[in-house]
Design a protein around this motif. Sequence first.
Motif, PDB file in Angstrom:
ATOM      1  N   PRO A  89       0.795  -1.348   0.071  1.00 16.37           N
ATOM      2  CA  PRO A  89      -0.241  -0.056  -0.097  1.00 16.37           C
ATOM      3  C   PRO A  89       0.862   1.323  -0.116  1.00 16.37           C
ATOM      4  N   CYS A  90       2.299   1.070   0.437  1.00 18.63           N
ATOM      5  CA  CYS A  90       3.066   2.392   0.792  1.00 18.63           C
ATOM      6  C   CYS A  90       3.467   2.810  -0.700  1.00 18.63           C
ATOM      7  N   GLY A  91       3.371   1.788  -1.728  1.00 21.52           N
ATOM      8  CA  GLY A  91       3.757   2.128  -3.086  1.00 21.52           C
ATOM      9  C   GLY A  91       5.278   1.454  -3.710  1.00 21.52           C
ATOM     10  N   LEU A  92       5.685   0.693  -2.624  1.00 25.74           N
ATOM     11  CA  LEU A  92       7.020  -0.024  -2.766  1.00 25.74           C
ATOM     12  C   LEU A  92       6.528  -1.402  -3.261  1.00 25.74           C
ATOM     13  N   VAL A  93       7.177  -2.001  -4.246  1.00 31.92           N
ATOM     14  CA  VAL A  93       6.880  -3.249  -4.687  1.00 31.92           C
ATOM     15  C   VAL A  93       8.337  -4.230  -4.338  1.00 31.92           C
ATOM     16  N   LEU A  94       7.924  -5.347  -3.820  1.00 30.42           N
ATOM     17  CA  LEU A  94       9.066  -6.322  -3.572  1.00 30.42           C
ATOM     18  C   LEU A  94       8.841  -7.362  -4.801  1.00 30.42           C
ATOM     19  N   ASP A  95       9.821  -7.660  -5.293  1.00 24.99           N
ATOM     20  CA  ASP A  95       9.925  -8.632  -6.616  1.00 24.99           C
ATOM     21  C   ASP A  95      11.290  -9.193  -6.586  1.00 24.99           C
ATOM     22  N   ASP A  96      11.285 -10.588  -6.286  1.00 18.80           N
ATOM     23  CA  ASP A  96      12.271 -11.467  -6.372  1.00 18.80           C
ATOM     24  C   ASP A  96      12.274 -12.694  -6.516  1.00 18.80           C
ATOM     25  N   GLN A  97      13.343 -13.631  -6.429  1.00 18.97           N
ATOM     26  CA  GLN A  97      13.242 -15.191  -6.476  1.00 18.97           C
ATOM     27  C   GLN A  97      13.782 -15.825  -5.220  1.00 18.97           C
ATOM     28  N   LEU A  98      13.399 -16.673  -4.924  1.00 20.48           N
ATOM     29  CA  LEU A  98      13.733 -17.670  -3.925  1.00 20.48           C
ATOM     30  C   LEU A  98      14.369 -18.871  -4.312  1.00 20.48           C
ATOM     31  N   GLY A  99      15.396 -19.247  -4.032  1.00 19.10           N
ATOM     32  CA  GLY A  99      16.037 -20.530  -4.294  1.00 19.10           C
ATOM     33  C   GLY A  99      16.374 -21.490  -2.878  1.00 19.10           C
ATOM     34  N   GLU A 100      17.073 -22.522  -3.088  1.00 25.94           N
ATOM     35  CA  GLU A 100      17.667 -23.475  -2.076  1.00 25.94           C
ATOM     36  C   GLU A 100      15.820 -24.002  -1.540  1.00 25.94           C
ATOM     37  N   LEU A 101      15.413 -24.441  -2.571  1.00 26.93           N
ATOM     38  CA  LEU A 101      13.858 -25.006  -2.035  1.00 26.93           C
ATOM     39  C   LEU A 101      14.015 -26.718  -2.135  1.00 26.93           C
ATOM     40  N   ARG A 102      13.203 -27.123  -1.182  1.00 26.55           N
ATOM     41  CA  ARG A 102      13.077 -28.437  -0.870  1.00 26.55           C
ATOM     42  C   ARG A 102      11.475 -28.962  -0.710  1.00 26.55           C
ATOM     43  N   GLU A 103      11.259 -30.287  -1.055  1.00 26.29           N
ATOM     44  CA  GLU A 103      10.105 -30.776  -0.479  1.00 26.29           C
ATOM     45  C   GLU A 103      10.338 -31.995   0.311  1.00 26.29           C
ATOM     46  N   ASN A 104       9.263 -32.254   0.933  1.00 29.37           N
ATOM     47  CA  ASN A 104       9.227 -33.715   1.601  1.00 29.37           C
ATOM     48  C   ASN A 104       8.283 -34.758   0.624  1.00 29.37           C
ATOM     49  N   ALA A 105       8.053 -35.742   1.333  1.00 27.13           N
ATOM     50  CA  ALA A 105       7.107 -36.907   0.594  1.00 27.13           C
ATOM     51  C   ALA A 105       5.814 -36.189   0.383  1.00 27.13           C
ATOM     52  N   ASP A 106       5.257 -35.513   1.532  1.00 24.17           N
ATOM     53  CA  ASP A 106       4.017 -34.995   1.330  1.00 24.17           C
ATOM     54  C   ASP A 106       3.703 -33.473   0.508  1.00 24.17           C
ATOM     55  N   GLY A 107       4.890 -33.093  -0.133  1.00 21.82           N
ATOM     56  CA  GLY A 107       4.789 -32.083  -0.925  1.00 21.82           C
ATOM     57  C   GLY A 107       4.834 -30.592  -0.029  1.00 21.82           C
ATOM     58  N   GLN A 108       5.244 -30.711   1.127  1.00 26.53           N
ATOM     59  CA  GLN A 108       5.511 -29.586   1.963  1.00 26.53           C
ATOM     60  C   GLN A 108       6.748 -28.910   1.702  1.00 26.53           C
ATOM     61  N   ARG A 109       6.890 -27.643   1.584  1.00 31.16           N
ATOM     62  CA  ARG A 109       8.121 -26.918   1.164  1.00 31.16           C
ATOM     63  C   ARG A 109       9.018 -26.539   2.335  1.00 31.16           C
ATOM     64  N   CYS A 110      10.248 -26.530   1.799  1.00 30.29           N
ATOM     65  CA  CYS A 110      11.325 -25.958   2.803  1.00 30.29           C
ATOM     66  C   CYS A 110      12.386 -25.319   2.406  1.00 30.29           C
ATOM     67  N   ARG A 111      12.743 -24.150   2.769  1.00 27.99           N
ATOM     68  CA  ARG A 111      14.015 -23.549   2.226  1.00 27.99           C
ATOM     69  C   ARG A 111      15.218 -23.730   3.244  1.00 27.99           C
ATOM     70  N   LEU A 112      16.151 -24.498   2.684  1.00 24.83           N
ATOM     71  CA  LEU A 112      17.321 -25.067   3.563  1.00 24.83           C
ATOM     72  C   LEU A 112      18.501 -24.411   3.242  1.00 24.83           C
ATOM     73  N   LEU A 113      19.023 -23.804   4.072  1.00 28.49           N
ATOM     74  CA  LEU A 113      20.275 -23.040   4.118  1.00 28.49           C
ATOM     75  C   LEU A 113      21.478 -23.361   4.963  1.00 28.49           C
ATOM     76  N   LEU A 114      22.464 -23.503   4.615  1.00 29.34           N
ATOM     77  CA  LEU A 114      23.937 -23.694   5.428  1.00 29.34           C
ATOM     78  C   LEU A 114      24.435 -22.239   5.426  1.00 29.34           C
ATOM     79  N   LEU A 115      24.458 -22.004   6.583  1.00 26.77           N
ATOM     80  CA  LEU A 115      25.225 -20.505   6.784  1.00 26.77           C
ATOM     81  C   LEU A 115      26.749 -20.622   7.371  1.00 26.77           C
ATOM     82  N   SER A 116      27.394 -19.745   7.013  1.00 26.65           N
ATOM     83  CA  SER A 116      28.900 -19.576   7.459  1.00 26.65           C
ATOM     84  C   SER A 116      28.777 -18.895   8.653  1.00 26.65           C
ATOM     85  N   SER A 117      28.214 -17.880   8.950  1.00 24.92           N
ATOM     86  CA  SER A 117      27.890 -17.252  10.363  1.00 24.92           C
ATOM     87  C   SER A 117      27.437 -18.124  11.490  1.00 24.92           C
TER      88      SER A 117
END
Length: 277
Positions: A89-117
């Motif tokens: 509503p403030c006029g800004l637009v968020l437009d991006d892509q998310l990677g590192e996605l996985r699914e389980n046997a039930d089709g549920q989604r997870c973003r799995l990240l390994l962090l150095s910090s």
Amino acid sequence: DGLQNWQLQDPLIAAQRHAVDHGQPRMEALHNALERFQGQGVLAIGAFGERMREALAEPMEPLFNDYAQALEEWPMALAETLPVRLESPCGLVLDDQLGELRENADGQRCRLLLLSSSLIKNKQYHWHHLLRHWVAHLAGNLTGPMTTELLSKAGNVTLEPLDADIARAHLETQLAAYARGLQTPLPLAPKAAFAWLTTLQKTKNNAPDDAYAAAEKIYEDSRYHTGEASQSAYLSHQWPHFETLYQAHTEHGDHFPGLMDALYAPLFNAVKKGADQ
């Protein structure tokens, strides 16, 4: 040196993850990466160099044990990225892509990240390492439920799925605050805010005086501590002392407690909820 350690750990983790994801021996990838560091002159020579190698390799086994367990829980990697778009509503637009996605046997989604910090140190969350992942987590839940698993060499964090309407509301709040922040400085400091929220949770009677004192301690310099304000030219110029930050009000009505509750408390509560499960 923390920065140098991160600069070495990051490619080290990436090399091992590439090996694991492609069915190759992880230990061989670890050894080869350390050999490259040695050849590049990054590691010291002799016994001190061996200690550096051991220190770099030491956290890798528990980290990749956790990664192997996560891969069993989320066995199917998704080749395509997830497009996310939000017109606020403030006029800004968020437009991006998310990677590192996985699914389980039930089709549920997870973003799995390994962090150095490291995410946790001395039983304390490093909240500043979680902020951008929280925004991505909200974006990933706009089109349906998505878990975020953050694995680090010191502590893991799980962000549970959110209702799309709740995720959208949080993102719109963030974008609106960002838009206001482009017009006038916002009286908010993340380390002080999370010190406040942490103390408030621990205090039996939710005493605001204790929370104020904890935030002030983090924000200001002491004999053995460089305060958050001194680490930021923005904060030290606008609000050199915590009292001035706390008392500040912008023309839009923004103030430290309100911004903390709107922008940081949702992340704090989500992390604590994930830790309790």
